[in-house]
Design an enzyme around this catalytic site. Structure first.
Site: not given
Ligand SMILES: C[C@H](O)[C@H](O)[C@@H](O)C(=O)CO
Ligand SMILES: [Mn+2]
Length: 418
Positions: A185, A226, A259, A262, A286, A326
């Site tokens: 990432w 990511e 994620d 995100h 994540h 995460d």
């Protein structure tokens, strides 16, 4: 039989009436390791002792006492957390959470020696390790750019850091007998409207290709990339957008990393799983919780978590999903944050594994009325009694008992860290 065993026996019967084998669900849950993210324990600070502040568009809020100040303290905190999370799990590291620094060696020259304490610890516990390069919190994150920076020297530094982490990850995999997931990432992005969205993406593509140039057997190391929608200071454009990484992952045979903080707040990460699995073999999740933005709150058992867990296990490909936590919350006890978030995601997985077939059977006969009724009735099935039994049979406290142990550790250890 004690109370937990008695209520589980009744729950097992209830689930059997719905066509669900609760014992089989427990066995499947026990076979799903979570990658517990070490960076919840040090506020994503790392241990290079260079005074680098957290950059890269992430933010950790809170100042709860007891942050881990070195790898040894972080391992001690993880030891406590892992004892309170049922099952056998993994630990995910960031590329700056080193055991030691060596004279004249920066992140681009890291080797296994920088992480030897982690490897010995994981070997002793019989768990796997994952390692993500830290493309942030360093002077060479210049104007907020790393792998896509226009300066070849700066790009080379970050490419070498990515390459170093993959080599270390492969060593982890070789010694521990389980492949290390190396998640890439990069925080690269623009606060305001850029003039050149394309050049930065071409450089990111080529830099990633350079990072991944060295082949490693899949039994040793797996690569993930990511995406992110925006960060603090990169609100207008992230170079590593989902469009970029989804295609990069598909073309370069890497894992996309989704994620849950995100994407747009109304976008469903859960729905991405069956879409991507129709064409890609493996993904990294994540598991996080954004509150209004990618705030990295501790996960809670809400509908989004339940739907991510459900889509991850509903089609039998859960062994192709790498589940990683995460989030980073420094406003509460950091060990409790690991335990609460991890147990919550395990509960979500259990609910999914206990899902009766009625909804799918109704859908198969186009009876959407019965489908909705079945989905909603399933919510009140006794999964909690099955969860408590899972804790009991894994020798961890069911209910709030885990907090008592954390409080003792807080008094004896965390509070004396100054
Ligand atoms: C510390 C991690 O690299 C970071 O959380 C990354 O995974 C991310 O989600 C950044 O927003
Ligand atoms: Mn993430």
């Amino acid at each position: 039989m004690n109370r937990i065993e008695q209520t589980f026996a009744l729950a097992r019967e209830r689930y059997a009436e719905c066509g669900v084998n609760a014992d089989a669900a427990l066995r499947r849950l026990a076979a799903i390791p979570l990658s517990i993210h070490a960076w919840q324990g040090d506020d994503v600070t790392g241990f290079e002792n260079t005074g680098h502040t957290l950059t890269g568009g992430c933010q950790v809020t809170g100042n709860y006492p007891g942050r881990a100040r070195n790898a040894g303290e972080l391992r001690a905190d993880l030891d406590v957390a892992l004892k309170l999370i049922p099952g056998r799990h993994r630990v995910g590291l960031q590329g700056h959470q080193v055991d030691r620094m060596l004279p004249g060696v920066d992140r681009d020259g890291f080797t296994l020696e920088h992480f030897s304490g982690w490897l010995e610890w994981a070997k002793g516990k019989g768990i796997g390790l994952d390692l993500a390069p830290a493309f942030y919190s360093h002077p060479l994150l210049d104007h907020g750019f790393s792998l896509s920076h226009p300066d070849p020297g700066i790009r080379r530094f970050w490419i070498d850091h990515g390459r170093a982490c993959r080599r270390i990850g492969a060593e982890f995999g070789r010694v521990l007998g389980t492949p290390a997931v190396c998640n890439f990432w990069a925080p690269d992005g623009f606060k305001d409207t850029p003039a050149d969205r394309f050049g930065f993406r071409l450089r990111l593509r080529d830099a990633l290709d350079a990072c991944f140039e060295e082949p490693f057997a899949p039994e040793l190391e797996r690569d993930a990339v990511e995406s992110k929608l925006f960060g603090i200071g990169t609100e207008s454009c992230t170079v590593g957008s989902n469009d970029f990484y989804l295609l990069y992952a598909a073309q370069r045979h890497k894992m996309p990393c989704f994620d849950s903080g995100h994407f747009h707040p109304t976008e469903s990460v859960a729905d991405k799983l069956p879409a991507v699995f129709s064409l890609i073999d493996e993904v990294l999740l994540h598991i996080s919780r954004g509150v209004h933005w990618d705030s990295d709150h501790v996960t809670v058992l809400n509908d989004e978590l339940l739907s991510i867990a459900r889509e991850a296990v509903a089609y039998g490909y859960q062994d192709k999903v790498h589940f990683a936590l995460d989030y980073f919350d420094a406003s509460i006890n950091r060990v409790a944050a690991w335990v609460i978030g991890a147990r919550d995601f395990q509960k979500a997985l259990l609910v999914a594994l206990l899902e009766p077939p009625a909804a799918r059977e109704a859908e198969a006969r186009w009876d959407f009325t019965a489908r909705l009724a079945a989905q909603e009735e399933a919510r009140s099935l006794p999964w909690g009694a099955v969860w408590e039994y899972f804790c009991l049979t894994n020798d961890v406290p069911a209910g709030l008992g885990f907090l008592d142990e954390i409080r003792i550790y807080e008094k004896q250890v965390l509070e004396v860290r100054k």
